[in-house]
Every structure is written in structure tokens, then in C-alpha cells.
Design a protein around this motif. Structure first.
Motif, PDB file in Angstrom:
ATOM      1  N   LYS A  15       0.818  -1.214   0.000  1.00 28.05           N
ATOM      2  CA  LYS A  15       0.000   0.000   0.000  1.00 28.05           C
ATOM      3  C   LYS A  15       0.853   1.265   0.000  1.00 28.05           C
ATOM      4  CE  LYS A  15      -2.431  -1.256   3.672  1.00 28.05           C
ATOM      5  NZ  LYS A  15      -2.063  -2.652   3.977  1.00 28.05           N
ATOM      6  N   THR A  16       2.019   1.203   0.625  1.00 29.06           N
ATOM      7  CA  THR A  16       2.808   2.433   0.772  1.00 29.06           C
ATOM      8  C   THR A  16       4.211   2.369   0.183  1.00 29.06           C
ATOM      9  OG1 THR A  16       3.553   1.744   2.963  1.00 29.06           O
ATOM     10  CG2 THR A  16       1.584   3.110   2.884  1.00 29.06           C
ATOM     11  N   LYS A  17       4.634   1.176  -0.266  1.00 27.61           N
ATOM     12  CA  LYS A  17       6.004   1.054  -0.760  1.00 27.61           C
ATOM     13  C   LYS A  17       6.105   0.038  -1.883  1.00 27.61           C
ATOM     14  CE  LYS A  17       7.368  -0.246   3.241  1.00 27.61           C
ATOM     15  NZ  LYS A  17       6.231  -0.248   4.170  1.00 27.61           N
ATOM     16  N   ILE A  18       7.159   0.235  -2.705  1.00 19.63           N
ATOM     17  CA  ILE A  18       7.483  -0.758  -3.738  1.00 19.63           C
ATOM     18  C   ILE A  18       8.877  -1.293  -3.432  1.00 19.63           C
ATOM     19  CG2 ILE A  18       7.704  -1.193  -6.215  1.00 19.63           C
ATOM     20  CD1 ILE A  18       6.138   1.374  -6.725  1.00 19.63           C
ATOM     21  N   TYR A 128      -2.599 -10.648  13.207  1.00 22.96           N
ATOM     22  CA  TYR A 128      -2.385 -11.344  11.946  1.00 22.96           C
ATOM     23  C   TYR A 128      -2.635 -10.354  10.812  1.00 22.96           C
ATOM     24  CZ  TYR A 128      -2.917 -14.639   8.150  1.00 22.96           C
ATOM     25  OH  TYR A 128      -2.796 -15.301   6.967  1.00 22.96           O
ATOM     26  N   LYS A 129      -1.618 -10.163   9.938  1.00 23.60           N
ATOM     27  CA  LYS A 129      -1.687  -9.123   8.903  1.00 23.60           C
ATOM     28  C   LYS A 129      -2.535  -9.612   7.728  1.00 23.60           C
ATOM     29  CE  LYS A 129       1.799  -6.406   6.457  1.00 23.60           C
ATOM     30  NZ  LYS A 129       1.222  -5.109   6.272  1.00 23.60           N
ATOM     31  N   ASP A 130      -3.773  -9.161   7.688  1.00 22.80           N
ATOM     32  CA  ASP A 130      -4.691  -9.579   6.617  1.00 22.80           C
ATOM     33  C   ASP A 130      -5.792  -8.525   6.502  1.00 22.80           C
ATOM     34  OD1 ASP A 130      -5.908 -12.538   5.285  1.00 22.80           O
ATOM     35  OD2 ASP A 130      -7.214 -10.795   5.560  1.00 22.80           O
ATOM     36  N   MET A 183       2.427   1.941  19.052  1.00 20.60           N
ATOM     37  CA  MET A 183       3.312   1.798  17.898  1.00 20.60           C
ATOM     38  C   MET A 183       3.142   0.415  17.286  1.00 20.60           C
ATOM     39  SD  MET A 183       7.424   1.685  18.382  1.00 20.60           S
ATOM     40  CE  MET A 183       7.417  -0.039  18.864  1.00 20.60           C
ATOM     41  N   LYS A 184       3.218   0.328  15.964  1.00 23.70           N
ATOM     42  CA  LYS A 184       3.069  -0.946  15.250  1.00 23.70           C
ATOM     43  C   LYS A 184       4.291  -1.224  14.396  1.00 23.70           C
ATOM     44  CE  LYS A 184       2.480  -1.621  11.230  1.00 23.70           C
ATOM     45  NZ  LYS A 184       2.270  -1.347   9.815  1.00 23.70           N
ATOM     46  N   LEU A 185       4.923  -2.360  14.598  1.00 22.88           N
ATOM     47  CA  LEU A 185       6.114  -2.696  13.821  1.00 22.88           C
ATOM     48  C   LEU A 185       5.956  -4.053  13.157  1.00 22.88           C
ATOM     49  CD1 LEU A 185       8.904  -1.626  16.374  1.00 22.88           C
ATOM     50  CD2 LEU A 185       7.884  -0.252  14.549  1.00 22.88           C
ATOM     51  N   GLU A 186       6.838  -4.307  12.179  1.00 18.36           N
ATOM     52  CA  GLU A 186       6.812  -5.597  11.486  1.00 18.36           C
ATOM     53  C   GLU A 186       8.198  -6.233  11.517  1.00 18.36           C
ATOM     54  OE1 GLU A 186       4.770  -5.531   7.678  1.00 18.36           O
ATOM     55  OE2 GLU A 186       3.417  -3.979   8.432  1.00 18.36           O
ATOM     56  N   TYR A 187       8.207  -7.555  11.455  1.00 19.66           N
ATOM     57  CA  TYR A 187       9.457  -8.301  11.567  1.00 19.66           C
ATOM     58  C   TYR A 187       9.576  -9.344  10.462  1.00 19.66           C
ATOM     59  CZ  TYR A 187       9.688  -6.121  16.112  1.00 19.66           C
ATOM     60  OH  TYR A 187       9.754  -5.184  17.105  1.00 19.66           O
ATOM     61  N   ILE A 197      11.720  -4.924  10.235  1.00 21.44           N
ATOM     62  CA  ILE A 197      11.693  -4.603   8.796  1.00 21.44           C
ATOM     63  C   ILE A 197      10.705  -3.470   8.542  1.00 21.44           C
ATOM     64  CG2 ILE A 197      12.318  -6.979   8.160  1.00 21.44           C
ATOM     65  CD1 ILE A 197       9.239  -7.114   7.163  1.00 21.44           C
ATOM     66  N   ASP A 198      10.337  -3.312   7.285  1.00 17.49           N
ATOM     67  CA  ASP A 198       9.275  -2.399   6.884  1.00 17.49           C
ATOM     68  C   ASP A 198       9.666  -0.941   7.157  1.00 17.49           C
ATOM     69  OD1 ASP A 198       6.634  -2.720   5.640  1.00 17.49           O
ATOM     70  OD2 ASP A 198       5.889  -1.686   7.412  1.00 17.49           O
ATOM     71  N   GLU A 199       8.738  -0.154   7.656  1.00 15.36           N
ATOM     72  CA  GLU A 199       8.957   1.286   7.808  1.00 15.36           C
ATOM     73  C   GLU A 199       8.550   1.731   9.212  1.00 15.36           C
ATOM     74  OE1 GLU A 199       5.572   3.802   6.096  1.00 15.36           O
ATOM     75  OE2 GLU A 199       5.182   1.876   5.137  1.00 15.36           O
ATOM     76  N   ILE A 200       9.076   2.866   9.654  1.00 11.15           N
ATOM     77  CA  ILE A 200       8.530   3.542  10.839  1.00 11.15           C
ATOM     78  C   ILE A 200       8.292   4.983  10.419  1.00 11.15           C
ATOM     79  CG2 ILE A 200       8.754   4.092  13.280  1.00 11.15           C
ATOM     80  CD1 ILE A 200      10.732   1.879  13.616  1.00 11.15           C
TER      81      ILE A 200
HETATM   82 MG   LIG Z   1       2.879  -1.515   5.410  1.00 10.01          MG
END
Ligand SMILES: [Mg+2]
Ligand SMILES: Nc1ncnc2c1ncn2[C@@H]1O[C@H](COP(=O)(O)OP(=O)(O)O)[C@@H](O)[C@H]1O
Length: 263
Positions: A15-18, A128-130, A183-187, A197-200
Motif C-alpha cells: 500500500k505504501t512502498k514498492i 495477523y496481517k490480513d 506503535m506498530k512494527l513488522e518483523y 523490517i518495513d517502515e517507521i
Molecule cells: Mg505496510
């Protein structure tokens, strides 16, 4: 010289990055920010011209701070505007890991939590990311079951890393009279280890300025000590503010994180 992305292979687009391959190094990839903003798991969507650049600056300043502190992150460098060089994932972990100091947002819908309730220690939750399922929260009992069934230390590590990163960023934002609310982060897994990983960026957290210079944050509810109306984060967008206003808020965040470089 600018990197020419038209000739590079696109590996993924969210949605926000390529994500593009890095032909010069198979262990890294390029992550390029887009001007898109979404909310409600992609239901609400707009393009905010200039957002990619602002997000890129915020992301750079926060990840460089975390790397200086020794956190294990995928971030390598920000070689040109909107472009981030990151270590390539071996395996994505399809979770969003949320830490909360203060009750706000979705947690208010689940139970009897009142806005402004302070959690000490911070609470950490896995979602769960969905998007179609609206990122359902995983019950601790379910996670315990998975850990017992499959073994491994990934969940424990993500929980520890998330809380540590939260506490660090909370202290840093406090220098600027701002409370990191949640705060929400991804790994993901890189060379067998759990990495952030991902973005902050402005969409990764809630930031509420202090309501006055010396707030008493050591009480069960701190809503009166803070200024939710002055929020700097993506809630402005969720709540329907005009996109110029949303961009202004994101620029305010980038102005604060620019000062992280001197810390
Ligand atoms: Mg994202
Ligand atoms: N270090 C990395 N290596 C490879 N892919 C990554 C890395 N960090 C993030 N990604 C991927 O970038 C893609 C785009 O991110 P994003 O736009 O945030 O997606 P989403 O809409 O799913 O949140 C996602 O598929 C994410 O897994």
C-alpha cells in the motif's frame, strides 16, 4: 547518480512502498516510498503529494537512531530521496506487533478500557496481517499454543524487541514533549535471525503532545496530561482531516525526528 528504477525488477508492491531488486547486491533490496495513504485496512485511500518524501525522512531518522542503538533492523541506508536500501528478507512474518503505553484507538472497542489509561509495563499484542480480515488480534493463549506446537523463539524475540524499541522511542520523543502512545512494527527473518523490517513513519504510531510542560504521567489515566487534539499522527487522516492538514502533521513529525540525529 540517480538510480533508474524503470529498469529494475519489481519484487513486491504494497500500500505504501514498492520493493525493487538491487542488481549489484542480491542480499539487499530497494524500498521506495509512495505518496499513497490508506486507513481502515485499505478501505480509505488517498494520494498525498509529498508524503513519500516526508515518510522517507522520518523513516531514515528513526531507523538510523535504532541502528546506532544496536537494534537489529533491516535498514542499511537512504541513498536518495524516497529510496531506502534494506537487507533482503528471507522470510516475512505476517504479523503486526503493537506495543501500547496508553489506551487509544482500536483497543477502546474491545473491552472496558478507557481512553488515556496508562499501561505499565507496556502491553504488546500480535495481529495477523490480513486486510480483508481487518488484522485480527491473536490471543495470547493461541500464541502459547503455536509456540508449544512449533517451538522456536520468534514470538519471544519480537515481543522483547518491540517493547525495547518502544521504550527507546518513548524516551526520545519525551525530549520534545511528545508522548509515544502506541506503535506498530513488522518483523522478518534474515539469515536465521529476527529483524525489524518495513517502515517507521507517521502511520506507525500515535503521538500526542504534552498538554503542559510538566505532565504527571505516573497515574492510572493520563488523558488530561496530554493533548490528543494536537495529535501528529495518521489519526488525523483516519478522522477525516483534509489531506493538506494530514501532510502538515507528517511534516511536523519529520521536523522532530530530524533532531534525533543530534541525540
Ligand atoms: Mg505496510
Ligand atoms: N527487508 C525487506 N525485504 C523484502 N521485502 C520487504 C522488506 N521490508 C518490507 N518488505 C515488503 O515490502 C512490501 C511493501 O510494503 P507495504 O507497502 O508496507 O505493504 P503493505 O501494504 O502490505 O503494508 C511488503 O510486501 C513487505 O513485506
Amino acid at each position: 547518480m540517480l538510480i533508474d528504477f524503470s529498469s529494475l525488477k519489481k519484487l513486491a508492491e504494497g500500500k505504501t512502498k514498492i520493493i525493487y531488486e538491487n542488481p549489484e547486491d542480491e542480499k539487499t533490496v530497494f524500498m521506495v516510498f509512495k505518496d499513497d495513504i490508506t486507513a481502515g485496512d485499505g478501505v480509505k485511500h488517498d494520494i498525498i503529494k509529498g508524503k513519500a518524501l516526508v515518510d522517507w525522512r522520518t523513516n531514515r531518522d528513526i531507523f538510523e537512531l535504532l541502528n546506532r542503538k544496536g537494534a537489529r533492523t533491516h535498514y542499511v541506508s537512504s541513498p536518495q530521496e524516497k529510496v531506502v536500501l534494506v537487507k533482503k528478507l528471507d522470510r516475512k512474518i505476517n504479523l503486526e506487533v503493537v506495543s501500547r503505553r496508553i489506551a487509544a484507538g482500536s483497543i477502546l472497542k474491545w473491552g472496558n478500557e478507557v481512553e488515556g489509561t496508562r499501561f505499565d509495563p507496556v502491553i504488546t499484542q500480535f495481529h495477523y496481517k490480513d486486510d480483508p480480515l481487518h488484522d485480527p488480534m491473536l490471543a495470547d493463549t493461541y500464541i502459547d499454543y503455536i509456540v508449544r506446537a512449533k517451538g522456536g523463539s520468534e514470538y519471544a524475540e519480537m515481543r522483547r524487541m518491540n517493547a525495547e524499541i518502544f521504550l527507546h522511542l518513548e524516551r526520545v520523543f519525551a525530549h520534545f514533549d511528545i508522548q509515544l502512545v502506541d506503535m506498530k512494527l513488522e518483523y522478518g527473518i534474515i539469515e536465521g535471525k529476527v529483524y525489524l523490517i518495513d517502515e517507521i513513519t507517521g502511520g506507525s504510531f500515535r503521538l500526542w503532545p504534552y498538554a503542559h510542560k510538566t505532565p504527571n504521567l505516573n497515574q492510572p489515566n493520563v488523558l488530561k496530561e496530554l493533548d490528543p487534539e494536537g495529535r501528529l499522527d495518521k489519526d488525523t487522516y483516519r478522522m477525516g482531516e483534509k489531506i493538506d492538514k494530514v501532510l502538515t502533521k507528517f511534516e511536523e513529525i519529520a521536523k522532530v525526528t530530524a533532531k534525533f540525529r543530534d541525540l
